[in-house]
Write a protein that holds these residues in place. Structure first.
Motif, PDB file in Angstrom:
ATOM      1  N   ARG A   1      27.629  11.022  37.585  1.00 23.95           N
ATOM      2  CA  ARG A   1      27.623   9.602  37.225  1.00 23.95           C
ATOM      3  C   ARG A   1      27.774   9.415  35.717  1.00 23.95           C
ATOM      4  NH1 ARG A   1      22.740   5.266  38.202  1.00 23.95           N
ATOM      5  NH2 ARG A   1      23.985   3.399  37.921  1.00 23.95           N
TER       6      ARG A   1
ATOM      7  N   GLY B   1      31.407   8.776  34.502  1.00 23.16           N
ATOM      8  CA  GLY B   1      31.271   7.341  34.220  1.00 23.16           C
ATOM      9  C   GLY B   1      31.116   7.016  32.753  1.00 23.16           C
TER      10      GLY B   1
ATOM     11  N   ASP C   1      31.918   5.022  45.964  1.00 20.45           N
ATOM     12  CA  ASP C   1      32.006   6.039  44.924  1.00 20.45           C
ATOM     13  C   ASP C   1      33.195   6.970  45.167  1.00 20.45           C
ATOM     14  OD1 ASP C   1      30.679   6.353  42.547  1.00 20.45           O
ATOM     15  OD2 ASP C   1      29.323   7.907  43.264  1.00 20.45           O
TER      16      ASP C   1
ATOM     17  N   ASN D   1      36.675   7.345  42.628  1.00 16.09           N
ATOM     18  CA  ASN D   1      36.910   8.633  41.988  1.00 16.09           C
ATOM     19  C   ASN D   1      38.208   9.280  42.443  1.00 16.09           C
ATOM     20  OD1 ASN D   1      34.651   9.676  40.158  1.00 16.09           O
ATOM     21  ND2 ASN D   1      33.481   8.818  41.870  1.00 16.09           N
TER      22      ASN D   1
ATOM     23  N   GLY E   1      26.735   4.144  34.161  1.00 21.04           N
ATOM     24  CA  GLY E   1      27.684   4.888  34.972  1.00 21.04           C
ATOM     25  C   GLY E   1      28.944   4.176  35.392  1.00 21.04           C
ATOM     26  N   ASP E   2      29.235   2.983  34.834  1.00 19.48           N
ATOM     27  CA  ASP E   2      30.394   2.211  35.286  1.00 19.48           C
ATOM     28  C   ASP E   2      31.568   2.195  34.312  1.00 19.48           C
ATOM     29  OD1 ASP E   2      29.526   1.432  37.764  1.00 19.48           O
ATOM     30  OD2 ASP E   2      28.907  -0.576  37.167  1.00 19.48           O
TER      31      ASP E   2
ATOM     32  N   TYR F   1      35.112   3.579  35.242  1.00 15.01           N
ATOM     33  CA  TYR F   1      35.715   2.895  36.381  1.00 15.01           C
ATOM     34  C   TYR F   1      36.151   1.482  36.009  1.00 15.01           C
ATOM     35  CZ  TYR F   1      33.379   6.907  38.309  1.00 15.01           C
ATOM     36  OH  TYR F   1      32.954   8.200  38.536  1.00 15.01           O
TER      37      TYR F   1
END
Length: 525
Positions: free
Chosen positions: A67, A71, A153, A157, A441-442, A445
């Motif tokens: 993560r 991330g 998730d 990914n 953790g974002d 993304y």
């Protein structure tokens, strides 16, 4: 007696027999599938409680590690950080030089599918249990929420992935389902959760960590952003806002107190405990992410680029509660005087000598056994407000977008320009998301999914040979830590290629196990 434990590896569902072991009666233990076990309501409840451990299958080492490695460290927010050890597979992810044999990449894939296998097998056991239909629906809805999180998730990914929704015979090989098909399954599962699960406030206090209607609405709203279904994301996030189960904590700092668990802003958290009785997992990830001068391993150090983003906005509150910096006191911890920079190491142990305050425990609050019970925040109300603001901004609905944006900024005493429209508003929401959600953790993304005015992914203007982050570090930065410690390459991100690195490679071992059922993502070998 034998029990069947499903292990899902790539496209193949391999079912293996394991010897009979007694299931722990504590809420967290080993998941199990056996007709003999699902005989009472209590047993079915315990099996469902067990499943919550496996959204974090191996606690910190695999899923939490990924993560922050992917991330955050593969973005402009952080470096791998630790510069006194060698870690080539970590560096390969952050530097965009990884291949299909990368062990960190494979560990995340395998653990997510192991978790999905456990959720599926637990659902199968509960579905035939002699309990009421109402209780079955409740437990199965909780498990479908957990499975939906894992699939969310997976697609962000690796893109198209196998959909494993049941227990298959040994040596079954599944091909990759399209992102749309996986999203459709997430949508189906979460809509069942929305119809079935209680609100968070309807649970007894001790059970408020469990999946709720609000958690399902939030996850589906977030997934809708990735699918660029702006209207759906707006509608779902507005439902969460209007239902009144959640609100912002008055102070941003409250969220990062060691004792904060499942509060008014929390929508879904992974539960951790410092006591090993019952066997609640503890947050050992803090050891990995903390300073080497404070008994940590020094990974995932924050970038000066992230620090500059706070400073450019005059955002002193979130800066001090997001980043611990060498030579400065730690917010909320009077036991760290600034005169010698304790508890941080000399900069030659760290790429940037900056660490996450969100994952730090003040010295006076640390358990004597060294185990941390700091929860991992997965979904929270500020995220919902920013989902709503983004979805509205993308539809040129400036009024509601600004209203949600303002709520987030008001908490940290920042003025919101209420005249913003169009791309000025979109970019303001995006910047706010970085400042509010850093180290959760974002970031990678987000910059992958966002597109600029020309339709190109935002990450393409940040990473790559001409990327702003690469040029800042190689041509502009005079940061006293980062520019002197080149053990970790200063040009991080220069190897990024848009036609390859919008997804990670399907692990090579999983391709082999699939016996041709799966093909590799473009650009990897």
């Amino acid at each position: 007696m034998k029990h069947l434990f499903p292990y899902i590896l790539g496209g193949a569902m391999l079912v293996t027999a394991a010897g009979c072991n007694k299931l722990d009666q504590a809420p967290y233990g080993s998941a199990i599938v056996a007709d003999q076990y699902y005989g009472t309501l209590e047993q079915c409840n315990t099996s469902t409680m067990v499943a919550y451990r496996y959204i974090n299958y191996s606690t910190w080492w695999e899923i939490l590690n990924w993560r922050y490695l992917a991330g955050e460290a593969a973005s402009d927010n952080a470096w791998v950080g630790n510069t006194y050890q060698t870690h080539p597979t970590y560096d390969a992810v952050a530097q965009y030089t990884l291949d299909a044999g990368n062990d960190r990449n494979e560990a995340q894939w395998v653990d997510l599918y192991k978790s999905i296998g456990r959720f599926n097998s637990t659902m199968a056991g509960i579905s035939s249990a002699p309990i009421s239909d109402e209780n079955k629906k409740q437990f199965i809805a909780e498990l479908k929420f957990l499975r939906a999180w894992c699939y969310f998730d997976l697609i962000r990914n690796w893109g198209p992935v196998p959909l494993v929704l049941e227990i298959y015979p040994p040596n079954t090989h599944l091909s990759r389902s399209s992102v749309q098909d996986v999203y459709n399954q997430i949508d189906k599962d979460l809509n069942e959760c929305i119809a079935t699960l209680p609100k968070k406030g309807a649970y007894p206090a001790a059970d408020r960590f469990r999946a709720s209607r609000g958690a399902a609405l939030t996850l589906l709203a977030k997934a809708s952003l990735y699918m660029e279904d702006w209207q759906k994301a707006e509608t779902l996030s507005k439902m969460v806002i209007d239902e009144g189960d959640y609100n912002l904590e008055q102070q941003f700092s409250t969220l990062w107190q060691y004792t904060y668990k499942n509060g008014i802003e929390s929508i879904f958290e992974i539960q951790n405990g410092s006591s090993q009785v019952p066997a609640l997992p503890y947050n050992d990830f803090q050891k990995m992410i903390n300073s080497t001068g404070d008994a940590g391993w020094g990974y995932y150090s924050a970038s000066s680029d992230l620090e500059n983003a706070y400073k450019s906005e005059g955002d002193s509150i979130r800066l001090q509660w997001t980043i611990n910096r060498h030579g400065l006191p730690v917010a909320g911890d009077p036991n760290t005087p600034s005169f010698d920079g304790r508890p941080f190491p000399s900069p030659n142990h760290s790429k940037s000598a900056r660490y996450s305050r969100k994952h730090y425990t003040p010295k006076a609050e640390r358990p004597a056994n060294g185990l941390s019970s700091l929860n991992d925040k997965i979904l929270r109300f500020a995220d919902v407000l920013l989902i709503h603001a983004e979805a509205c901004a993308m539809q040129q609905k400036s009024g509601p977008a600004l209203a949600s944006l303002k709520r987030v900024r008001d908490r940290v005493n920042l003025v919101t320009d209420m005249s913003l429209t169009g791309w000025n508003l979109i970019n303001a929401v995006r910047k706010e998301r970085r400042l509010e959600m850093a180290y959760e953790g974002d970031r990678l993304y987000d910059i992958r999914r966002w597109k600029d005015q020309s339709g190109k992914p935002v990450i393409s203007s940040i990473m790559g040979p001409n990327g702003s982050f690469v040029k800042y570090n190689t041509e502009v930065s005079t940061d006293p830590f980062e520019t002197k410690n080149t053990t970790e390459a200063q040009n991080k991100g220069i190897h990024f290629k848009e036609n390859t690195h919008m997804l990670w490679p399907i692990p090579a071992n999983q391709l082999l196990l699939s016996e041709g059922a799966m093909q590799q993502n473009p650009g990897y070998f």
